[in-house]
Design a protein around this motif. Sequence first.
Motif, mmCIF file in Angstrom:
data_model
loop_
_atom_site.group_PDB
_atom_site.id
_atom_site.type_symbol
_atom_site.label_atom_id
_atom_site.label_comp_id
_atom_site.label_asym_id
_atom_site.label_seq_id
_atom_site.Cartn_x
_atom_site.Cartn_y
_atom_site.Cartn_z
ATOM 1 N N ASP A 22 0.851 -1.187 0.000
ATOM 2 C CA ASP A 22 0.000 0.000 0.000
ATOM 3 C C ASP A 22 0.896 1.249 0.000
ATOM 4 O O ASP A 22 1.630 1.497 0.959
ATOM 5 C CB ASP A 22 -0.904 -0.013 1.234
ATOM 6 C CG ASP A 22 -1.935 1.101 1.233
ATOM 7 O OD1 ASP A 22 -1.593 2.232 0.819
ATOM 8 O OD2 ASP A 22 -3.077 0.851 1.656
ATOM 9 N N ASN A 23 0.833 2.032 -1.063
ATOM 10 C CA ASN A 23 1.719 3.194 -1.165
ATOM 11 C C ASN A 23 1.457 4.232 -0.082
ATOM 12 O O ASN A 23 2.390 4.890 0.394
ATOM 13 C CB ASN A 23 1.587 3.834 -2.553
ATOM 14 C CG ASN A 23 2.170 2.967 -3.643
ATOM 15 O OD1 ASN A 23 3.244 2.391 -3.484
ATOM 16 N ND2 ASN A 23 1.480 2.849 -4.765
ATOM 17 N N LYS A 27 4.401 5.476 2.421
ATOM 18 C CA LYS A 27 4.784 6.890 2.584
ATOM 19 C C LYS A 27 4.694 7.326 4.047
ATOM 20 O O LYS A 27 5.609 8.000 4.561
ATOM 21 C CB LYS A 27 3.904 7.772 1.701
ATOM 22 C CG LYS A 27 4.266 7.691 0.227
ATOM 23 C CD LYS A 27 3.498 8.680 -0.622
ATOM 24 C CE LYS A 27 2.116 8.175 -0.913
ATOM 25 N NZ LYS A 27 1.438 9.007 -1.949
ATOM 26 N N GLN A 28 3.616 6.953 4.716
ATOM 27 C CA GLN A 28 3.466 7.340 6.113
ATOM 28 C C GLN A 28 4.524 6.679 6.985
ATOM 29 O O GLN A 28 5.095 7.306 7.891
ATOM 30 C CB GLN A 28 2.062 6.967 6.604
ATOM 31 C CG GLN A 28 1.682 7.581 7.937
ATOM 32 C CD GLN A 28 1.652 9.104 7.884
ATOM 33 O OE1 GLN A 28 1.267 9.695 6.886
ATOM 34 N NE2 GLN A 28 2.080 9.736 8.963
ATOM 35 N N HIS A 49 15.602 -0.257 0.111
ATOM 36 C CA HIS A 49 14.870 -1.307 -0.606
ATOM 37 C C HIS A 49 13.639 -0.730 -1.301
ATOM 38 O O HIS A 49 13.355 -1.072 -2.462
ATOM 39 C CB HIS A 49 14.466 -2.404 0.376
ATOM 40 C CG HIS A 49 13.569 -3.447 -0.214
ATOM 41 N ND1 HIS A 49 14.039 -4.428 -1.071
ATOM 42 C CD2 HIS A 49 12.218 -3.639 -0.108
ATOM 43 C CE1 HIS A 49 13.025 -5.185 -1.450
ATOM 44 N NE2 HIS A 49 11.914 -4.738 -0.884
ATOM 45 N N VAL A 50 12.921 0.152 -0.614
ATOM 46 C CA VAL A 50 11.728 0.750 -1.220
ATOM 47 C C VAL A 50 12.110 1.649 -2.390
ATOM 48 O O VAL A 50 11.467 1.618 -3.446
ATOM 49 C CB VAL A 50 10.917 1.532 -0.171
ATOM 50 C CG1 VAL A 50 9.724 2.222 -0.831
ATOM 51 C CG2 VAL A 50 10.428 0.600 0.937
ATOM 52 N N ILE A 55 7.416 1.159 -7.795
ATOM 53 C CA ILE A 55 7.157 1.738 -9.114
ATOM 54 C C ILE A 55 6.351 3.026 -8.990
ATOM 55 O O ILE A 55 6.044 3.667 -10.003
ATOM 56 C CB ILE A 55 6.419 0.737 -10.027
ATOM 57 C CG1 ILE A 55 5.065 0.355 -9.423
ATOM 58 C CG2 ILE A 55 7.283 -0.492 -10.282
ATOM 59 C CD1 ILE A 55 4.214 -0.502 -10.345
ATOM 60 N N ASP A 56 6.029 3.395 -7.761
ATOM 61 C CA ASP A 56 5.248 4.612 -7.524
ATOM 62 C C ASP A 56 6.185 5.780 -7.244
ATOM 63 O O ASP A 56 6.879 5.797 -6.224
ATOM 64 C CB ASP A 56 4.303 4.395 -6.340
ATOM 65 C CG ASP A 56 3.406 5.592 -6.097
ATOM 66 O OD1 ASP A 56 2.527 5.857 -6.943
ATOM 67 O OD2 ASP A 56 3.593 6.262 -5.060
ATOM 68 N N GLU A 57 6.216 6.742 -8.132
ATOM 69 C CA GLU A 57 7.179 7.844 -8.001
ATOM 70 C C GLU A 57 6.959 8.683 -6.740
ATOM 71 O O GLU A 57 7.929 8.985 -6.033
ATOM 72 C CB GLU A 57 7.128 8.724 -9.252
ATOM 73 C CG GLU A 57 7.655 8.059 -10.513
ATOM 74 C CD GLU A 57 9.131 7.735 -10.428
ATOM 75 O OE1 GLU A 57 9.926 8.631 -10.124
ATOM 76 O OE2 GLU A 57 9.483 6.572 -10.657
ATOM 77 N N PRO A 58 5.732 9.105 -6.397
ATOM 78 C CA PRO A 58 5.572 9.887 -5.159
ATOM 79 C C PRO A 58 6.045 9.144 -3.909
ATOM 80 O O PRO A 58 6.581 9.762 -2.986
ATOM 81 C CB PRO A 58 4.058 10.155 -5.120
ATOM 82 C CG PRO A 58 3.644 10.150 -6.555
ATOM 83 C CD PRO A 58 4.476 9.062 -7.176
ATOM 84 N N THR A 59 5.848 7.828 -3.884
ATOM 85 C CA THR A 59 6.374 7.045 -2.750
ATOM 86 C C THR A 59 7.895 7.133 -2.716
ATOM 87 O O THR A 59 8.501 7.323 -1.649
ATOM 88 C CB THR A 59 5.926 5.576 -2.856
ATOM 89 O OG1 THR A 59 4.500 5.517 -2.811
ATOM 90 C CG2 THR A 59 6.507 4.745 -1.722
ATOM 91 N N ARG A 60 8.530 6.992 -3.862
ATOM 92 C CA ARG A 60 9.991 7.087 -3.928
ATOM 93 C C ARG A 60 10.467 8.450 -3.421
ATOM 94 O O ARG A 60 11.470 8.541 -2.710
ATOM 95 C CB ARG A 60 10.469 6.839 -5.353
ATOM 96 C CG ARG A 60 11.987 6.781 -5.475
ATOM 97 C CD ARG A 60 12.436 6.465 -6.885
ATOM 98 N NE ARG A 60 12.261 5.051 -7.189
ATOM 99 C CZ ARG A 60 11.431 4.589 -8.111
ATOM 100 N NH1 ARG A 60 10.705 5.405 -8.837
ATOM 101 N NH2 ARG A 60 11.314 3.290 -8.321
ATOM 102 N N TRP A 61 9.745 9.518 -3.764
ATOM 103 C CA TRP A 61 10.161 10.862 -3.333
ATOM 104 C C TRP A 61 10.134 10.982 -1.809
ATOM 105 O O TRP A 61 11.052 11.540 -1.202
ATOM 106 C CB TRP A 61 9.248 11.921 -3.952
ATOM 107 C CG TRP A 61 9.215 11.901 -5.445
ATOM 108 C CD1 TRP A 61 10.157 11.369 -6.298
ATOM 109 C CD2 TRP A 61 8.168 12.401 -6.291
ATOM 110 N NE1 TRP A 61 9.768 11.520 -7.608
ATOM 111 C CE2 TRP A 61 8.557 12.146 -7.635
ATOM 112 C CE3 TRP A 61 6.951 13.032 -6.038
ATOM 113 C CZ2 TRP A 61 7.755 12.520 -8.713
ATOM 114 C CZ3 TRP A 61 6.152 13.405 -7.119
ATOM 115 C CH2 TRP A 61 6.557 13.146 -8.437
#
Length: 223
Positions: A22-23, A27-28, A49-50, A55-61
Amino acid sequence: MSNQQEQYNIDFLVQQLRTSQDNAVLKQTAKHLGFLGANNPDVIAALIHVVRTTIDEPTRWVVIQSLSEIGTDNNDVIQTLIEQLNTARLPTRRIAAQNLAKIAVGNQYAITSLISLAQITEEEHTHQYVAYSLRLIGKANREAVNTLIDLIYKSSDEYIHNLCIDAFRNLGEWNKDIIDALIHIDKTTEFYTRFKMSRMLKERGYTSYSSFRSLLEKINQPE
C-alpha cells in the motif's frame, strides 16, 4: 517513550516497509522513520529497498526525503541517491540531487562516485544532475572542479554551463584550465549565460566583460 518501546516501534515500521504493498502506508511509514531511525542500519536498508523497488514515483520521493533526514554521510544512502541520478525519471533525479546536496557536502565517496558517473555516461540529463550535485558538494575539491571543466567541453547544454559558472564563482584563484573553460563558454554559449558570466566577473572585481576577455585571451596565448 522508553528505548525498548522506541525500538519496538522501529522494528514494526521496518517490517511494514518490507511487506506492505500500500503506497499510502509506505509513505506514512517512511515519514515516521525519518524521525526515529537516525543511523539505524535496518531502517536505512529498508528505505533503500523501497527506493529501488517501488514503481510509484511519489512514494519514492517521500522515501528519498526520509533517507536524507537519517543518512548524512552514509555511503549506502549516497550510492542509492547517485543511482537515481542516472536511472530514474527526471522529477526523481531532481529530488535525489537536492537531497544528495543536503547529506554529502565534502563527502569524498560522493564526489568520487559522481566523477565516475560523469565519465561512464554520455546521457545529457545525467550530466546535468552530476554538475548540479558537484557544484554543491564538491566546492573547492580539485577533482570535482576538473570534472565540471570536462563537462563544459562535453556538453553544449546551457544549464550545465550555468551550473559550472556558479561553481567557479566561489573559488579562489582561477587556474589556466578554468580560464580556458570560461573562454570556451564565452565562444559557444547564448546571451543569457554570457550575461551571467559578465555579472560574475564584475563580482570578482573586473570592471568590464570585454576587458576580462582580453585578459583571458592574453593569458591563453602560447609562450
